[in-house]
Motif scaffolding. Structure first.
Motif, PDB file in Angstrom:
ATOM      1  N   ARG A 173       0.664  -1.230   0.089  1.00 59.63           N
ATOM      2  CA  ARG A 173       0.100  -0.051   0.224  1.00 59.63           C
ATOM      3  C   ARG A 173       0.796   1.314   0.137  1.00 59.63           C
ATOM      4  O   ARG A 173       0.625   2.058  -0.767  1.00 59.63           O
ATOM      5  CB  ARG A 173      -0.735  -0.165   1.144  1.00 59.63           C
ATOM      6  CG  ARG A 173      -1.992   1.365   1.195  1.00 59.63           C
ATOM      7  CD  ARG A 173      -2.898   1.219  -0.064  1.00 59.63           C
ATOM      8  NE  ARG A 173      -4.039   0.347   0.487  1.00 59.63           N
ATOM      9  CZ  ARG A 173      -5.042   0.119  -0.651  1.00 59.63           C
ATOM     10  NH1 ARG A 173      -4.671   0.294  -1.696  1.00 59.63           N
ATOM     11  NH2 ARG A 173      -6.192  -0.859  -0.076  1.00 59.63           N
ATOM     12  N   LYS A 188      -6.584  13.720  -1.124  1.00 58.96           N
ATOM     13  CA  LYS A 188      -7.992  13.311  -1.434  1.00 58.96           C
ATOM     14  C   LYS A 188      -8.259  12.396  -2.817  1.00 58.96           C
ATOM     15  O   LYS A 188      -9.091  11.509  -2.940  1.00 58.96           O
ATOM     16  CB  LYS A 188      -8.873  14.504  -1.526  1.00 58.96           C
ATOM     17  CG  LYS A 188      -9.161  15.329  -0.280  1.00 58.96           C
ATOM     18  CD  LYS A 188     -10.252  16.425  -0.349  1.00 58.96           C
ATOM     19  CE  LYS A 188     -10.381  17.157   0.891  1.00 58.96           C
ATOM     20  NZ  LYS A 188     -11.157  18.301   0.752  1.00 58.96           N
ATOM     21  N   GLU A 189      -7.596  12.662  -3.522  1.00 56.76           N
ATOM     22  CA  GLU A 189      -7.411  11.930  -4.683  1.00 56.76           C
ATOM     23  C   GLU A 189      -6.779  10.718  -4.864  1.00 56.76           C
ATOM     24  O   GLU A 189      -7.334   9.714  -5.372  1.00 56.76           O
ATOM     25  CB  GLU A 189      -6.552  12.620  -6.011  1.00 56.76           C
ATOM     26  CG  GLU A 189      -7.530  13.906  -6.274  1.00 56.76           C
ATOM     27  CD  GLU A 189      -6.402  14.953  -7.320  1.00 56.76           C
ATOM     28  OE1 GLU A 189      -6.891  15.741  -8.065  1.00 56.76           O
ATOM     29  OE2 GLU A 189      -5.091  14.789  -7.157  1.00 56.76           O
ATOM     30  N   ALA A 191      -6.840   8.955  -2.111  1.00 59.13           N
ATOM     31  CA  ALA A 191      -7.965   8.076  -1.116  1.00 59.13           C
ATOM     32  C   ALA A 191      -9.130   7.672  -2.227  1.00 59.13           C
ATOM     33  O   ALA A 191      -9.413   6.557  -2.015  1.00 59.13           O
ATOM     34  CB  ALA A 191      -8.463   8.955  -0.142  1.00 59.13           C
ATOM     35  N   GLN A 192      -9.379   8.364  -3.142  1.00 57.47           N
ATOM     36  CA  GLN A 192     -10.308   8.141  -4.124  1.00 57.47           C
ATOM     37  C   GLN A 192      -9.932   6.808  -4.937  1.00 57.47           C
ATOM     38  O   GLN A 192     -10.681   5.846  -5.199  1.00 57.47           O
ATOM     39  CB  GLN A 192     -11.014   9.276  -4.509  1.00 57.47           C
ATOM     40  CG  GLN A 192     -11.857  10.153  -4.121  1.00 57.47           C
ATOM     41  CD  GLN A 192     -12.004  11.583  -4.826  1.00 57.47           C
ATOM     42  OE1 GLN A 192     -11.498  11.635  -5.901  1.00 57.47           O
ATOM     43  NE2 GLN A 192     -12.941  12.383  -4.086  1.00 57.47           N
ATOM     44  N   ARG A 193      -8.788   6.952  -5.243  1.00 59.95           N
ATOM     45  CA  ARG A 193      -8.380   6.026  -6.400  1.00 59.95           C
ATOM     46  C   ARG A 193      -8.172   4.570  -5.656  1.00 59.95           C
ATOM     47  O   ARG A 193      -8.170   3.616  -6.251  1.00 59.95           O
ATOM     48  CB  ARG A 193      -6.959   6.495  -6.862  1.00 59.95           C
ATOM     49  CG  ARG A 193      -7.192   7.421  -7.949  1.00 59.95           C
ATOM     50  CD  ARG A 193      -5.840   8.035  -8.459  1.00 59.95           C
ATOM     51  NE  ARG A 193      -6.215   8.894  -9.856  1.00 59.95           N
ATOM     52  CZ  ARG A 193      -6.209   8.541 -11.003  1.00 59.95           C
ATOM     53  NH1 ARG A 193      -6.155   7.379 -11.099  1.00 59.95           N
ATOM     54  NH2 ARG A 193      -6.493   9.297 -12.011  1.00 59.95           N
ATOM     55  N   LEU A 194      -7.681   4.621  -4.134  1.00 66.95           N
ATOM     56  CA  LEU A 194      -7.341   3.411  -3.685  1.00 66.95           C
ATOM     57  C   LEU A 194      -8.439   2.921  -2.569  1.00 66.95           C
ATOM     58  O   LEU A 194      -8.483   2.037  -2.063  1.00 66.95           O
ATOM     59  CB  LEU A 194      -6.071   3.585  -2.718  1.00 66.95           C
ATOM     60  CG  LEU A 194      -4.819   3.766  -3.395  1.00 66.95           C
ATOM     61  CD1 LEU A 194      -3.584   4.014  -2.661  1.00 66.95           C
ATOM     62  CD2 LEU A 194      -4.398   2.932  -4.496  1.00 66.95           C
ATOM     63  N   SER A 195      -9.676   3.580  -2.749  1.00 71.80           N
ATOM     64  CA  SER A 195     -10.829   3.486  -2.031  1.00 71.80           C
ATOM     65  C   SER A 195     -10.703   3.471  -0.444  1.00 71.80           C
ATOM     66  O   SER A 195     -10.857   2.351   0.264  1.00 71.80           O
ATOM     67  CB  SER A 195     -11.370   2.086  -2.390  1.00 71.80           C
ATOM     68  OG  SER A 195     -11.820   2.150  -3.779  1.00 71.80           O
ATOM     69  N   ILE A 196      -9.764   4.474   0.027  1.00 72.02           N
ATOM     70  CA  ILE A 196      -9.272   4.114   1.486  1.00 72.02           C
ATOM     71  C   ILE A 196      -9.805   5.780   1.812  1.00 72.02           C
ATOM     72  O   ILE A 196      -9.988   6.775   1.003  1.00 72.02           O
ATOM     73  CB  ILE A 196      -7.744   3.925   1.633  1.00 72.02           C
ATOM     74  CG1 ILE A 196      -6.959   4.866   0.906  1.00 72.02           C
ATOM     75  CG2 ILE A 196      -7.616   2.438   1.412  1.00 72.02           C
ATOM     76  CD1 ILE A 196      -5.427   4.501   1.344  1.00 72.02           C
ATOM     77  N   SER A 197      -9.572   6.297   3.366  1.00 67.87           N
ATOM     78  CA  SER A 197      -9.827   7.479   3.561  1.00 67.87           C
ATOM     79  C   SER A 197      -8.687   8.199   3.634  1.00 67.87           C
ATOM     80  O   SER A 197      -7.674   7.749   3.571  1.00 67.87           O
ATOM     81  CB  SER A 197     -10.247   7.169   4.977  1.00 67.87           C
ATOM     82  OG  SER A 197      -8.890   7.144   5.968  1.00 67.87           O
ATOM     83  N   THR A 200      -6.159   7.831   6.170  1.00 69.97           N
ATOM     84  CA  THR A 200      -5.242   6.680   6.037  1.00 69.97           C
ATOM     85  C   THR A 200      -4.213   7.200   5.068  1.00 69.97           C
ATOM     86  O   THR A 200      -2.932   6.649   5.220  1.00 69.97           O
ATOM     87  CB  THR A 200      -6.054   5.216   5.583  1.00 69.97           C
ATOM     88  OG1 THR A 200      -7.087   4.987   6.521  1.00 69.97           O
ATOM     89  CG2 THR A 200      -5.168   4.187   5.264  1.00 69.97           C
TER      90      THR A 200
END
Length: 230
Positions: A173, A188-189, A191-197, A200
């Motif tokens: 990761r 933020k981008e 997080a969206q691409r990896l489906s995490i917060s 994180t």
């Protein structure tokens, strides 16, 4: 020179943007104060006009963004950048200065700066830089970015540098996050691409800083390239 009143409800763990200004020019202090009027939730939690005063008071305000001038009456802002990056590795260090030379830019980034904005910009540009740095970006003006890129150019016939590094082990990761950071994505981008917060993502980036012994996104990419991690 005194530290501005600190609202008792501000805490280091909330999502508020708390700014500490290190600047000796009263006109620039007023410029920053006026600029922040457009962002009511943001707070200027303190101000210092010298290296000595900043060392005594800058950590007390719970700031998560330090706006640092490089030319101070009792020393150079790079001293504070190194100190702040050590004392507050979780905070963002945004240089706000008149020094637009290549050497000043590179030295500031090596000292831990996560962004570099030149005085003379419009208030909207300063606000945008603070927003970008809080979202995980590294705001640098296009002209200064071109200067920075020169540091990575190597002549075709130049010998490869001889360097010995300790092995750095990254999790799968962390490697994914590192690659996206190198591509210029903000937290933020990523997080969206990896489906995490986003939180994180921030934790993974801090782990990358620690493992690679750096204090900024620019440095983490450079060192990762040097070590063959990218």
């Amino acid at each position: 020179m005194s530290v501005l009143p600190e609202p008792s409800e501000l805490h280091a763990t909330d999502g508020a943007t708390r700014i500490y200004l290190i600047e000796d020019d009263p006109a620039i202090v007023q410029f920053v104060q006026r600029a922040l009027v457009s962002r009511p939730p943001w707070r200027l939690v303190g101000h210092s006009g010298s290296v000595d005063h900043a060392r005594q008071h800058a950590l007390a305000g719970g700031a998560n963004v330090f706006l640092v001038d490089l030319g101070l009456p009792d020393g150079h802002g790079e001293q504070l950048l190194r100190w702040l990056s050590h004392e507050r590795p979780d905070a963002e260090l945004l240089v706000f200065t008149v020094f637009g030379g290549e050497s000043s830019l590179v030295a500031a980034l090596q000292a831990g700066a996560t962004g570099y904005v030149l005085k003379g910009c419009r208030s909207e540009e300063l606000i945008a830089a603070i927003e970008q740095i809080r979202e995980g970006g590294a705001p640098i003006s296009p002209l200064l970015a071109r200067m920075l890129l020169k540091q990575f150019r190597v002549a075709p016939d130049a010998p490869a540098p001889s360097m010995v590094f300790h092995e750095v082990l990254l999790s799968e990761r962390e490697t994914e996050v590192l690659k996206l950071v190198a591509q210029g994505y903000v937290n933020k981008e990523i997080a969206q691409r990896l489906s995490i917060s986003p939180a994180t993502v921030g934790s993974h980036i801090k782990n990358l800083y620690r493992k690679l012994a750096v204090h900024s996104r620019v440095q983490v990419v450079r060192v990762a390239q040097e070590r063959g991690l990218l």
